[in-house]
Enzyme design. Sequence first.
Site, short mmCIF file in Angstrom:
data_model
loop_
_atom_site.label_atom_id
_atom_site.label_comp_id
_atom_site.label_asym_id
_atom_site.label_seq_id
_atom_site.Cartn_x
_atom_site.Cartn_y
_atom_site.Cartn_z
N PHE C 243 -33.19 -85.49 17.62
CA PHE C 243 -32.41 -86.13 16.57
C PHE C 243 -33.14 -86.20 15.24
CE2 PHE C 243 -31.66 -88.22 20.73
CZ PHE C 243 -30.50 -87.53 21.04
N THR C 473 -29.25 -79.26 23.01
CA THR C 473 -28.18 -78.65 22.24
C THR C 473 -27.40 -77.64 23.07
OG1 THR C 473 -29.69 -76.92 21.52
CG2 THR C 473 -29.50 -78.85 20.12
N ASN C 636 -19.81 -71.73 22.83
CA ASN C 636 -19.53 -72.35 24.13
C ASN C 636 -18.83 -73.68 23.85
OD1 ASN C 636 -19.62 -73.93 26.48
ND2 ASN C 636 -21.51 -72.98 27.18
N GLN C 643 -21.89 -81.81 21.90
CA GLN C 643 -22.75 -82.12 20.77
C GLN C 643 -21.97 -82.82 19.66
OE1 GLN C 643 -24.97 -78.65 19.54
NE2 GLN C 643 -26.52 -79.95 18.61
N VAL C 708 -22.96 -77.21 14.87
CA VAL C 708 -22.29 -78.41 15.38
C VAL C 708 -23.23 -79.60 15.54
CG1 VAL C 708 -20.45 -77.17 16.58
CG2 VAL C 708 -22.61 -77.61 17.77
N GLY C 709 -24.50 -79.43 15.16
CA GLY C 709 -25.48 -80.47 15.46
C GLY C 709 -25.29 -81.76 14.69
N GLU C 710 -24.93 -81.67 13.44
CA GLU C 710 -24.86 -82.87 12.62
C GLU C 710 -23.45 -83.26 12.22
OE1 GLU C 710 -28.38 -83.25 11.61
OE2 GLU C 710 -28.87 -81.20 12.11
#
Lengths: 293, 171, 762
Positions: C243, C473, C636, C643, C708-710
């Site tokens: 994070f 992730t 995916n 996520q 797509v992480g944040e």
Amino acid sequence: MRQNVLRPGLLVDINDLPLNRVEDLPEGGLRIGALARMSDVAQAAGVVQRFPVISQALLLGASAQLRNMASMGGNLCQRVRCSYFRDATSPCNKRDPGSGCAALDGFNRGHAILGTSDKCIATHPSDVAVALVAMDAVVHTRGPADDRAIPIEEFFLLPGDTPEREHPLEHGELIVAIEVPATPTARLSIYLKFRDRESYEFALVSVAAAVRIQDGAIADVRLALGGVGTKPWRARRAEASLVGKLAGEASFAEAAGQELAAAKPRPLNAFKVELAQRAIIRALMTLTNGDTR
Amino acid sequence: MDGEIAALPAERGPSAQAVTLTINGEPRPLRIEPRVSLLDALREHLGLTGSKKGCDQGTCGACTVWVDGRRALACLTLAVTCEGHEVTTIEGLSAGGELHPMQAAFIDKDAFQCGYCTPGQIMSAVALLDEGHAADDGQIREWMSGNICRCAAYPNIRAAIRAVRDAAGGE
Amino acid sequence: MSGVIGQAVSRIDGPAKVTGSAHYSGEIALPGLAYAEIVGARVASGRITSIDTAQAEDAEGVAGILTHLNMPKVNNVPLLPSLIGGPAPGETFFPMQDDVVHYAGQPVAIVVADGLEQAQHAATLVQISYAETPSITTIDQGRADAYEPEKIFGGLMPAQTRRGNVEDGFAAADLLIDAPFRFAANHHNPIEALTTTAVWDGDQLTLYDSCQGIKAVQLTVAALLGLSPSKIRVLTRYVGGAFGAKAMVWPHVTLTALAAQYVRRPVRLALPRGQMFTSCGHREEQEQHIELGATSDGKLTAIRHHKISITSPFDDWAEPAFGVASQLYACPGFEGVHRLVRGNTMTPTFTRGPGEAVGVFTLECAMDELASELGIDPIELRLRNITDVDPNTGHPWSSYGLRECFERGARRFGWAGRNPQPRSERHGNWLIGTGMATAGYPIAFFMHTQRARAHLYADGTAIVQTATQEFGTGTSTVMTQVAADGLGIGLRDVRFEFGDTDLPNAGSPVGSNGAMMVSAAVHNAATAVRDQLITLAVSDSQSPLHGADPAGVVVAGGRMTLAGDANTGETYSSLMQRHIMSDAEAIGSWDPPPLDTPHGLLTFGAQFARVAVDADLGIIRVRHMVGAFAPGRVLNPKTARSQLMGGMLWGMSQALLEGTHMDTRHGRWANASLGDYLVPVNADAPDVDVELIEVEDHVTGPLGVKGVGEIGQVGAAAAIANAVYHATGYRVRELPIAVEHLLAHLPSGPASAAAGAQPDLT
């Protein structure tokens, strides 16, 4: 111990002592062994049926894992959650008598507003103790000399000038059981807990409440507060105000106001004065209206 | 069992002592100081690193194991107090290489991301079903709240538990 | 092109993780391992006047103690964010080089012992005296000396963003919104603490480190110690959450290496939870002040957005607040200014949604206020202001999809027909409110060349390698899919190997760039091997594909065929066996487009939330969240949804739970534990719906991946805060929103707290 707050030279494992039973007493009370686990007490039939407030308070405490581990006697003796007590660094009259209280002018949002002194404002963290205080429980102990029966309100000491002394146990004295006397009032009882997080957190404020109404008027009422007192706080002023009154929001509000009139908030926990009053009203309204959240 | 306990020396420590724990059904002798937590005994002395250390102070649930079949926090349990008790860890959950249905459901429902809290979540989730605390989502949410998932896979954790519950014919 | 990209494949690391057999950095068994414990400074400012380690050294099992008196000197290394691909210390300060204390918790000694408990105990025996000097640890304390830095974010970003003329914009406005906000500091608190194990073999150092970028660890430790990177190998497969806490390389990593060198044994350091608050950065305490000007039909004319925050004594770090906030809407005038206060904290760092999660919160709460003032539906207001080009440059977006996000998110949520009146819905004791916000997150092309190696055996199985790591992730799963797709073989025939700096270079996956940059290199490596073999086949007279156009050959299941004619072709195996090839191999590389690429670069989304606020007690619970996102190509959907969902729940947590509070007397965090720093538990997490809107992107690498992480987090807190306003009629201008902010603004005080009391529609 893990946080270097306590440094015992000797630890005694008492877990295999035969003190883990929960017994229904014939006249309607309970005798809870000091080593009975919170989770077992919470689901004992006699507790659920006769003292719902105790069962609810237990289930709203800690987490399922901790409730499986924690004993009732240990719960009563648990140390405060004040971060200054636990950091092993800050001045703290509880940990290091005479060193001062870092919480008085520190980050004290979670601290007590009732029963405080200028030596300590740490909140008593227990939930079930609040319910037990409301139910006039008695703590039974065995010491080197003799056995004692300590009314639970006397078991918890106000910090006063000696915050390091939290209960009247003598060296070598062990809690063996907690007895809860029979009372018809307990059957209509509730424990409400309010906190920032939905679960696994200590209370901002909690209320143990029980009422018996006769002919529309309050014949008996038990009220105790958690999260706001330096000990599990029996709201005797509010109780006195309520007995004989008609059950209703106005009388509840008046009683709540009287109880919190004695509050000594700090800037960061001043909201608890209002929050506690609203929580008392909510608990009593819920009990008397059959209103549930 | 009382006899066994009585046979142990009355006072031990502070130096390392011979202790035999029963882990996943096997006796595991080891030498540890009395101050060693069950979690550190598992991870640092027995090589059983499936139980995770997140906070070491009872506030995250990553170290959840079963003691005598009940879920407990290994970080707040002294290892020496576990003598004579059955400790079950994530390594002991699945028999013979087959995944436990809860482990399979966690994979199927993507009930984890980093995976660090996952063994604790699974040990809690299996116990939850045994306890009968998975009747509805409200119960699952509350009774799984002792296991923090910082990746916040919570909705998927609930889905995994529901799937195993429903496959077992509900409660 | 096996079609495996885009499949909801379950995580390939699942079996290892659910059985407890996945080994994290603190779980590598090593003979002779010793344990380290750091002693942190008790004061925030001053000097160490004496340090006495005698008692600690005499304690049982102690192998050695390092303090500033015997610590080797290290090199100065500038702070550069790890996404650049070079050395990336989290702060330019390195501890134990002298007797000066800059912040509480700063390492002042490191104790190594045979056993963990012995190290922990001995650390308490180190006696240190300080000459404490006054400290500054909050914005309030340092406000008078606030300054405007030239650059922020490790020198990467300008401190100011301007376009057009804001004064003209405000003059043209019919309506002004003026909204100041305060934000508590946040700490990441991954459940796996930062953990380093250091092993020396002569002058070769092996590190097992819980990090977001093994290459960054290698390069940083090499730079600090003056070692060649070739002497350092970092091995990290699984990381227990990051994070942002593990995006930079913090001093404890190098301290562990130095401690291991000192005691001549492998040494492991796992930070205790309390030290996680003073060892790996944080999201800085900050205030933001936004002014919007708009016409009466809801067109923005000017945005002035200022931020003030506190940084360390040594680095001008602020998370950039106005990247997305300056780009979402076609407002002619924009002014964004960062100001800093120097204080006695460590250097702040990336925290999920760095900068944008807070900057967009401010903008989107102000937009909600504007919508209320104008009587325009919040979505409609946004639709009137969004733009098909980046308003800062005029370049078209590399891909967009924001309108579809609004549309599909609103439909999924049931936004239509919403009563805009605050306090218009009540169920029992609960006031119900709904809110929405726009989401955006930048695509940053700061990384250097990314590389991967694909190695295909004659039996049709492959190993694909790159020096990345799995911190949840789903990269190990997704890259297996990308490799299988590129090679045209089955998923089960690919082993993706990672977690070793000896493998081809991959950058630190930070700022949502991991899927984009690593997939680009993996794809290019895999397709390079595929193309080698296709080229061989079409030139091989014995091949059924002889003479075919290579571009007209497709591969699936390890068999090369003519596109549209599945009967004409042969397998890799038959071709390779005929040529007596045991394997084929290629390195694939990818360089990002130049920083001045003529495209607007954002990922877009829309957030929706339904909250319940206790009408008397002010307790807030989130009942439902919907997010719709357009992250380019979704590799995916299963892992991507997870996520995004996790990010959205981080937004919930940002809005309602997370805040670290400073005790200014000694400059120490007052709630440095997971009992006192609240993160959500299962019961807090509502059901979360994620809508994925695929948009084609031809700029962001060969697969068109954005990230797509944040973005799941960006806007989520604003949607919740806006819903709290809708429920209660009161706007809280502080995060986290807490009971005490609302208590005086609820419908009923103690005198009228009855359930079912009539809402007071003021």
